[in-house]
Design an enzyme around this catalytic site. Structure first.
Site, PDB file in Angstrom:
ATOM      1  CE1 TYR A 153      25.697 -24.804  35.204  1.00 15.74           C
ATOM      2  CE2 TYR A 153      26.756 -26.496  36.356  1.00 15.74           C
ATOM      3  CZ  TYR A 153      25.916 -25.510  36.332  1.00 15.74           C
ATOM      4  OH  TYR A 153      26.490 -24.422  36.779  1.00 15.74           O
ATOM      5  CG  ASP A 248      32.273 -31.603  31.848  1.00 13.01           C
ATOM      6  OD1 ASP A 248      33.261 -31.487  32.639  1.00 13.01           O
ATOM      7  OD2 ASP A 248      31.779 -31.078  31.926  1.00 13.01           O
ATOM      8  CE  LYS A 280      30.178 -30.982  40.444  1.00 15.75           C
ATOM      9  NZ  LYS A 280      29.215 -30.588  40.704  1.00 15.75           N
TER      10      LYS A 280
END
Ligand code: PLP
Length: 448
Positions: A153, A248, A280
Site C-alpha cells: 500500500y 516507500d 508517519k
C-alpha cells in the site's frame, strides 16, 4: 464475508452514540476506512485521550495501544518534549505560507540519517509523498509505466491502488472504483519477493517503465519482509533498464532503525534506491511527510525544474516542530527498547497461541510485527490472504475486552512505543491466554 464473529460484548455505549452521530454526517462514520472495525465487527472505539502507552475511549475505558496511530507515535502519546516543541511552535504562529527554519532542520535531520537521501521535499501525507515521487520519476525518465507489488500500500494514489494492502486488503477490494482504466493500465502489479517475475516484466516492457515502487519492508499485508537479496535484485534490474527505484519508507522510516529499513538492510552493493518516501514517525503525530533522494533527480522539481509539486501546508511550522522533536528522541537507546518490547510481546504471543494449539506465524521487521493465523512463512500477498481471518477477529475482540487495542484488521502491522513499560507489556501478556482460546475456538467453529 467480513470474517467477523457473530456476537460481541456490547460495552461501548458512548462510542456507539458517537458512531451514530458520525454515520449521519460521514460515510461509514469514519475518516479512514480501517477505523470502522468492518473487518472485525463491533463498535469502533472513539478515543478521547492518549497518555504514554495508553488510550482512553469515550466510555472511560483504558487500552494498551498497539496501533500507535498506525506508526507515528513511536514515543508514546503526549511525550512532554514533543508537547513543549508543539506548544512553543504554536505560540509563534500556526502557518506562514513562507519558508521557516523548522523545515530546514527537519530536512537536515532526514538527510543526515538516510545516507542516499541528498535532498527532500516536505509534504503533508504519505499519499502525497508517493504520488509526487511517481510524478518525479515519470518526469525524469520520460516514461509512464509504474511497477508495484500486490499487497503493498502506498496511499490512495490512483495508479497505486491496484491490489493494494491495508484497507484495500481488509475489505478484499481488488482495486478501487473511480480509477480510470487508462490509469490502471499504467501500473504493472507483480507478486512480492518474486525476482523472476520482476525480471520477466522488465524484459518485456523495461524501456517503458519509469519506476518500480516497493514498500521497503511491507507492513500493509501484515509484516512481510523482503527475502535476502530481493531489494538488491530490484536495484540491479531497475538500473539495468534505466528505471528509478522508489523505496516507500512511510511506515518503516525512522521506525525500524534510526535510518529506517535502509538502516537495517542497506547499503546495497548494487546501489541505493533513487528515491525514498517518508511519513508517519517523521511527523510525530502531525501531518508531515516527505519524498527525497538523489539531488540530480530532485532538481527536476519546481521551482528548479519542470515537475510541478506544491502544498499550502507543506512544511507547516507546528507539524515540523513535532516531527523534529520526535526524531531527535529517536536514539539508539529508543530502538533497543522497541526491540525489547517487541521481543517480549512476540514471545508471549508465540507461547500462548502455541499452548492453545492455534496455527500461527509471527513475522517481524525491526520492532514492527504481525501474526498470521496459518502455518508457514508468508512471503507474498496470496500467502497473507491464506490465513484464518475470523480467528483474528475473535482474538482481536478478546484482547479489546481485556483492555488491549490491536489493529482492527489481520492485514496490518502492530506498533510499539518507547512508552510501553513493563506494566503495559504485562497487561498485554496477561490478556493473551484468553485471546488465544478465543482464536482456537474460532478455528474450530468458523470457516476461514
Ligand atoms: N506508504 C505506506 C508504506 C503506508 O503505510 C502508508 C499509510 O499507511 C502510505 C504510504 C500513505 O500514507 P498516508 O496515510 O499518510 O497518506
Amino acid at each position: 464475508m467480513t470474517g467477523a464473529p457473530t456476537a460481541y460484548p456490547f460495552d461501548a455505549p458512548a462510542s456507539q452514540a458517537l458512531l451514530e452521530r458520525a454515520l449521519a454526517v460521514t460515510p461509514g462514520g469514519v475518516n479512514s476506512p480501517v477505523r470502522a472495525f468492518r473487518a472485525v465487527g463491533g463498535t469502533p472505539r472513539f478515543m478521547v485521550s492518549g497518555d504514554g502507552p495508553y488510550l482512553t475511549d469515550a466510555d472511560g475505558r483504558e487500552y494498551v495501544d498497539l496501533v500507535c496511530s498506525w506508526g507515528p507515535m513511536i514515543l508514546g502519546h503526549g511525550h512532554p518534549q514533543v508537547q513543549r516543541a508543539v506548544s512553543d511552535a504554536a505560540a509563534r504562529g500556526f502557518s506562514f505560507g513562507t519558508p521557516s527554519e523548522n523545515e530546514v532542520a527537519l530536512a537536515e535531520e532526514i538527510v543526515r540519517r538516510v545516507e542516499p537521501v541528498e535532498q527532500v521535499r516536505l509534504v503533508s501525507s504519505g499519499t502525497e509523498a508517493t504520488m509526487s515521487a511517481i510524478r518525479l520519476a515519470r518526469g525524469y525518465t520520460g516514461r509512464s509505466l509504474v511497477v508495484k507489488f500486490a499487497g503493498c500500500y502506498h496511499g490512495h494514489v490512483d495508479s497505486l491502488l491496484a491490489q493494494a494492502g491495508s484497507g484495500v486488503a481488509t475489505f478484499a477490494l481488488p482495486d478501487s472504483a473511480g480509477v480510470p482504466k487508462e490509469m490502471a493500465a499504467e501500473t504493472i502489479v507483480l507478486p512480492f519477493n518474486d525476482l523472476d517475475a520482476v525480471e520477466a516484466a522488465f524484459a518485456e516492457r523495461g524501456s517503458e517503465i519509469a519506476a518500480l515502487i516497493t514498500e521497503a519492508s511491507p507492513g500493509n499485508m501484515g509484516v512481510v519482509p523482503p527475502a535476502p537479496g530481493f531489494t538488491e535484485g530490484l536495484r540491479r534490474i531497475t538500473a539495468a533498464h534505466g528505471a528509478l527505484l522508489i523505496s516507500d519508507e512511510v511506515m518503516t522510516g525512522f521506525r525500524c532503525s534510526e535510518a529506517g529499513w535502509f538502516g537495517l538492510e542497506g547499503p546495497y552493493a548494487a546501489g541505493a534506491p533513487d528515491l525514498f518516501t517518508f511519513g508517519k514517525v517523521m511527523g510525530g503525530g502531525f501531518p508531515a511527510a516527505a519524498f527525497g533522494g538523489r539531488a540530480d533527480v530532485m532538481a527536476l522539481l519546481a521551482p528548479l525544474g519542470p515537475v510541478y509539486q506544491a502544498g499550502t501546508l507543506s512544511g507547516n511550522p507546528v507539524a515540523t516542530a513535532a516531527g523534529l522533536a520526535t526524531l531527535q528522541l529517536c536514539t539508539p537507546a529508543l530502538y533497543a527498547r522497541l526491540d525489547e518490547v517487541a521481543d517480549a510481546l512476540t514471545a508471549g504471543l508465540d507461547e500462548h497461541l502455541g499452548a492453545a494449539g492455534v496455527p500461527h506465524v509471527i513475522q517481524r521487521a525491526g520492532s514492527m510485527f504481525s501474526v498470521f493465523f496459518r502455518d508457514g512463512a508468508v512471503r507474498d500477498y496470496d500467502e497473507a490472504r491464506a490465513q484464518h481471518v475470523p480467528a483474528y477477529a475473535a482474538f482481536f475482540h478478546s484482547m479489546l475486552s481485556q483492555g488491549v487495542y490491536l489493529p482492527p484488521s489481520a492485514f496490518e502491522s502492530w506498533f510499539v512505543s518507547g512508552a510501553h513499560d513493563g506494566a503495559a507489556v504485562d497487561r498485554v501478556l496477561a490478556a493473551l491466554p484468553g485471546a488465544a482460546s478465543a482464536a482456537a475456538e474460532a478455528f474450530a467453529t468458523i470457516d476461514s
